[in-house]
Design a protein around this motif. Structure first.
Motif, PDB file in Angstrom:
ATOM      1  N   ALA A  45       0.843  -1.205   0.000  1.00 54.80           N
ATOM      2  CA  ALA A  45       0.000   0.000   0.000  1.00 54.80           C
ATOM      3  C   ALA A  45       0.877   1.253   0.000  1.00 54.80           C
ATOM      4  O   ALA A  45       0.573   2.222  -0.698  1.00 54.80           O
ATOM      5  N   ARG A  46       1.954   1.217   0.779  1.00 52.52           N
ATOM      6  CA  ARG A  46       2.862   2.366   0.812  1.00 52.52           C
ATOM      7  C   ARG A  46       3.424   2.638  -0.578  1.00 52.52           C
ATOM      8  O   ARG A  46       3.460   3.782  -1.022  1.00 52.52           O
ATOM      9  N   GLY A  47       3.847   1.579  -1.278  1.00 48.13           N
ATOM     10  CA  GLY A  47       4.384   1.756  -2.630  1.00 48.13           C
ATOM     11  C   GLY A  47       3.382   2.406  -3.557  1.00 48.13           C
ATOM     12  O   GLY A  47       3.713   3.359  -4.278  1.00 48.13           O
ATOM     13  N   ARG A  48       2.150   1.922  -3.534  1.00 50.74           N
ATOM     14  CA  ARG A  48       1.113   2.494  -4.398  1.00 50.74           C
ATOM     15  C   ARG A  48       0.806   3.937  -4.007  1.00 50.74           C
ATOM     16  O   ARG A  48       0.658   4.817  -4.849  1.00 50.74           O
ATOM     17  N   PHE A  49       0.720   4.179  -2.717  1.00 45.42           N
ATOM     18  CA  PHE A  49       0.421   5.509  -2.200  1.00 45.42           C
ATOM     19  C   PHE A  49       1.529   6.493  -2.592  1.00 45.42           C
ATOM     20  O   PHE A  49       1.249   7.583  -3.099  1.00 45.42           O
ATOM     21  N   LEU A  50       2.771   6.099  -2.390  1.00 46.28           N
ATOM     22  CA  LEU A  50       3.884   7.000  -2.693  1.00 46.28           C
ATOM     23  C   LEU A  50       4.029   7.256  -4.193  1.00 46.28           C
ATOM     24  O   LEU A  50       4.382   8.376  -4.591  1.00 46.28           O
TER      25      LEU A  50
END
Length: 188
Positions: free
Chosen positions: A17-22
């Motif tokens: 999720a962090r990867g997609r969010f960033l």
């Protein structure tokens, strides 16, 4: 063992999720204005986090039921043939408990999402107002996820950031789901 395995699964889902969010932030940040942080309403990848949390609470619950079943068998064996018996139906499906655990999984996921979005919005508001370089802002956003991930490479002020927030969430909810399983099995 149960906690550690699920903590890793939840952490992996949060990392995704962090990867997609960033990636989304990185794409939007060059043209972002003061209103941009308010547009961040959901954490991309939330369904994967929910799945990991749901698996965790259900496994903790089942573990609680299994231990209570063992305790019931031990009690029945200790009573002998003439003693009091506790009935145990292995086919019993406690619908109310399952619904409670589903609701709890949504609630836990919501806490994680809200914490991360609030922290991210705060970083963006401050950095957009101060004119901070995008690269520095992105680093701060990466670090904001550290309390929820098991990444030993996240270092702040010379120390590895521990996943304290994730550990607290897992430990507390493991105990709750485990005890719920024992309680339901005992009442059955």
């Amino acid at each position: 063992k149960l906690e550690a395995g699920h903590k890793a699964k939840i952490s992996n889902a949060i990392e995704l999720a962090r990867g997609r969010f960033l990636r989304h932030i990185e794409k939007e940040l060059p043209k972002a204005d003061a209103k941009f942080p308010a547009t961040l309403q959901t954490l991309r990848g939330k369904p994967k986090i929910l799945d990991a949390v749901r698996d965790f609470v259900m496994d903790s619950y089942q573990h609680g039921r299994q231990t209570m079943r063992r305790d019931i068998r031990a009690f029945n064996e200790a009573q002998g043939e003439d003693g009091v018996r506790i009935y145990d139906d292995p086919n019993f499906v406690p619908k109310d408990a399952i619904e409670h655990l589903e609701t709890r999984a949504f609630w836990i996921t919501g806490i994680i999402e809200n914490d991360l979005l609030d922290e991210s919005r705060g970083i963006l508001i401050a950095d957009l107002a101060a004119g901070t370089a995008n690269k520095k802002t992105m680093q701060k956003l990466r670090e904001a996820f550290a309390p929820f991930t098991l990444n030993p490479q996240v270092i702040v002020d010379g120390a590895v950031v521990t996943p304290h927030r994730l550990e607290t969430i897992v430990r507390t909810n493991n105990t709750d789901a485990f005890n719920q399983g024992r309680l339901v099995q005992a009442r059955q």
